[in-house]
Design an enzyme around this catalytic site. Structure first.
Site, PDB file in Angstrom:
ATOM      1  N   LYS A 152     -10.081   0.021  10.907  1.00 29.09           N
ATOM      2  CA  LYS A 152     -10.318  -1.167  10.063  1.00 29.09           C
ATOM      3  C   LYS A 152     -10.632  -2.393  10.925  1.00 29.09           C
ATOM      4  O   LYS A 152     -10.915  -3.459  10.401  1.00 29.09           O
ATOM      5  CB  LYS A 152      -9.095  -1.449   9.189  1.00 29.09           C
ATOM      6  CG  LYS A 152      -8.855  -0.368   8.132  1.00 29.09           C
ATOM      7  CD  LYS A 152      -7.610  -0.663   7.342  1.00 29.09           C
ATOM      8  CE  LYS A 152      -7.135   0.523   6.533  1.00 29.09           C
ATOM      9  NZ  LYS A 152      -7.949   0.817   5.360  1.00 29.09           N
ATOM     10  N   CYS A 171      -4.971   2.241  -3.578  1.00 28.34           N
ATOM     11  CA  CYS A 171      -3.736   2.887  -3.076  1.00 28.34           C
ATOM     12  C   CYS A 171      -2.519   2.007  -3.285  1.00 28.34           C
ATOM     13  O   CYS A 171      -1.573   2.017  -2.468  1.00 28.34           O
ATOM     14  CB  CYS A 171      -3.844   3.256  -1.596  1.00 28.34           C
ATOM     15  SG  CYS A 171      -5.120   4.439  -1.234  1.00 28.34           S
ATOM     16  N   HIS A 182       0.871  -1.174   0.000  1.00 29.73           N
ATOM     17  CA  HIS A 182       0.000   0.000   0.000  1.00 29.73           C
ATOM     18  C   HIS A 182       0.914   1.233   0.000  1.00 29.73           C
ATOM     19  O   HIS A 182       2.017   1.188   0.563  1.00 29.73           O
ATOM     20  CB  HIS A 182      -0.835  -0.052   1.286  1.00 29.73           C
ATOM     21  CG  HIS A 182      -1.888   1.000   1.424  1.00 29.73           C
ATOM     22  ND1 HIS A 182      -1.612   2.289   1.750  1.00 29.73           N
ATOM     23  CD2 HIS A 182      -3.229   0.934   1.290  1.00 29.73           C
ATOM     24  CE1 HIS A 182      -2.742   2.990   1.827  1.00 29.73           C
ATOM     25  NE2 HIS A 182      -3.737   2.186   1.547  1.00 29.73           N
ATOM     26  N   ASP A 186       3.221  -4.286   8.009  1.00 27.53           N
ATOM     27  CA  ASP A 186       1.982  -3.524   7.854  1.00 27.53           C
ATOM     28  C   ASP A 186       0.835  -4.495   8.094  1.00 27.53           C
ATOM     29  O   ASP A 186       0.505  -5.311   7.239  1.00 27.53           O
ATOM     30  CB  ASP A 186       1.933  -2.944   6.430  1.00 27.53           C
ATOM     31  CG  ASP A 186       0.621  -2.216   6.147  1.00 27.53           C
ATOM     32  OD1 ASP A 186      -0.332  -2.361   6.935  1.00 27.53           O
ATOM     33  OD2 ASP A 186       0.553  -1.503   5.121  1.00 27.53           O
ATOM     34  N   GLN A 209      -4.502  -4.915   7.371  1.00 26.03           N
ATOM     35  CA  GLN A 209      -5.569  -5.814   6.921  1.00 26.03           C
ATOM     36  C   GLN A 209      -5.543  -7.157   7.638  1.00 26.03           C
ATOM     37  O   GLN A 209      -6.344  -8.041   7.333  1.00 26.03           O
ATOM     38  CB  GLN A 209      -5.478  -6.028   5.397  1.00 26.03           C
ATOM     39  CG  GLN A 209      -5.636  -4.764   4.584  1.00 26.03           C
ATOM     40  CD  GLN A 209      -7.016  -4.115   4.741  1.00 26.03           C
ATOM     41  OE1 GLN A 209      -7.950  -4.699   5.294  1.00 26.03           O
ATOM     42  NE2 GLN A 209      -7.146  -2.891   4.256  1.00 26.03           N
TER      43      GLN A 209
END
Ligand code: PMP
Length: 425
Positions: free
Chosen positions: A233, A373, A130, A207, A210
């Site tokens: 999220k 993104c 991302h 990261d 998600q």
């Protein structure tokens, strides 16, 4: 500490009853909200915890010698404790509250960057990142003269250990990878990547934006040195996120933003005496209500039972992938069903993703269309964009059915005819 309930003691998740926890779903029905990778809705326990904080404890933290301020400070400390324990941190002091994943990555690129990276060094990222886990490192390379190495993504949409290993070396000062791809929902082998990075003395930055909504993340078990995610999220509020840092590394980071809350003592001239992490990295008034809401969100997920959440994700992802197999001209990208995370990316042959999105919207289905993104990844996939379906605990089988019926009736529109290669989201 094991946070995952076993299959025996975890009843199946019943989305119909889960939906009652989310007040917005009553207002937006019959919208099928399938854009949860962009942001999730918030359940009552999160809304209640934040309201309760503002109604009973609101005041600034760590700087008032009166009871209300101490209560507010205790709320922040408690939130740090809950969040740290939810992700397997050894201590709450390993949890830095940020405004989100993007903020956490910028913090790291700045601080680790100043500490570790100089001209001629290399920084490793992957081809699926991302922009929030690409641009901070790219800019760091531009500023220092370091070189950005991009590990390729395989045909299934994952990073191969051997490709990652091939990119590593003694001059790699930082490696930054996604846990779960926000484009394809595919999962990277973080544990193995961490071992490979550590073999070269390189810290691994993950990261997890998600991953945290879908897996019982255990940073110690993963071996991640730094792990970043966003509250919004994972059923928490917007404007709060987390940078987890392994104590040995986090405690040595220089300050990021400087200001109130970061110092023990200041003069106009003598070297500044900064407080230890995590407060050293949290300049200014923190988002206490956000932290309280995030702690409530992670507790809510744990209370649903991780095993139930996992089975729910698997059920919806595999159900969608199977159903799409019966649809002409609709294709799943990558292998989201291998290790389902809750995201499935689709393309409809000969139809621009924005036309698909517009059609679904008219039928009351919200999905994200475009490059998510991550245009560098879409370039690599050779796609103008995808239609991304992303699930949450409140999504149902009947929403998947509605989506598939809608996909079966989509036709080319203005985007396909007039702007077949245009993309901007
Ligand atoms: N990384 C990934 C994988 C994401 O999906 C997102 C959100 N789309 C981000 C980083 C950025 O998160 P935020 O906008 O909450 O900072």
């Amino acid at each position: 500490m094991s946070r995952m309930k076993t299959r025996e003691d975890s009843p199946a998740l019943r989305p119909e009853s889960v939906r009652k926890d989310f007040p917005i779903l009553a207002r937006t029905a019959p919208l099928a909200y399938l854009d949860n990778a962009a942001t999730t809705h918030k359940p009552w326990p999160v809304l209640d915890a934040m309201t309760e904080y503002y109604c009973t404890s609101n005041s600034n933290v760590g700087r008032g010698y009166y009871r209300l301020s101490m209560e507010s400070t205790a709320c922040l400390d408690q939130a740090r404790l809950v969040v740290g324990s939810a992700i397997g941190a050894r201590s709450p002091h390993e949890v830095v509250f940020t405004s989100g994943t993007t903020d956490a990555m910028n913090l790291l690129a700045d601080t680790l960057g100043r500490q570790r990276v100089s001209h001629g060094d290399r920084i490793v990222v992957t081809g699926m990142e991302h922009n929030s886990n690409l641009l901070p490192w790219r800019r760091l390379c531009e500023r220092t003269g370091a070189q950005l190495m991009v590990v390729p993504v395989n045909a299934a949409g994952r990073v191969e250990l051997s490709d990652f290993e091939a990119a590593m070396g003694p001059d790699v000062r930082v490696a930054a990878v996604s846990h779960v791809s926000n484009v394809l929902g595919t999962v990277n082998p973080i544990r193995e990547l961490a071992v490979a990075a550590h073999r070269h003395g390189t810290p691994l930055v993950v990261d997890g934006a998600q991953a945290v909504p879908h897996w019982p993340v255990d940073v110690a078990d993963l071996g991640a040195d730094f792990y970043c995610f966003s509250g919004h999220k994972a059923y928490g509020p917007m404007g709060v996120g987390v940078l987890y840092g392994r104590h040995e590394l986090l405690s040595t980071l220089p300050p990021y933003q400087v200001g109130g809350g970061t110092v023990k003592g200041v003069t106009f001239t003598a070297p500044v005496d900064y407080v230890p992490a995590p407060e050293r990295l949290e300049a200014g008034t923190p988002n206490v209500a956000g932290a309280v809401g995030l702690a409530a969100a992670l507790t809510y997920l744990q209370d649903l039972g991780w095993d139930a959440v996992r089975r729910h994700d698997e059920h919806l992802v595999r159900g969608l992938v199977d159903a799409v197999g019966d649809l002409d001209r609709v294709h799943v990208i990558g292998d989201p069903a291998g290790q389902p995370s809750g995201i499935v990316s689709l393309v409809v042959e000969g139809i621009h993703p924005y036309d698909v999105g517009g059609h679904l919207d008219r039928l009351g289905i919200a999905v994200r269309c475009g490059v998510h993104c991550a245009s560098t990844f879409l370039d690599d996939l050779g796609l103008v964009g995808t239609v991304r379906v992303s699930f949450a605990v409140y999504n149902t089988e009947s929403e998947v059915d509605r989506l598939c019926h809608a996909l079966a009736t989509v036709r080319p529109g203005d985007w396909t005819r007039d702007h077949p290669t245009t993309r901007f989201l």
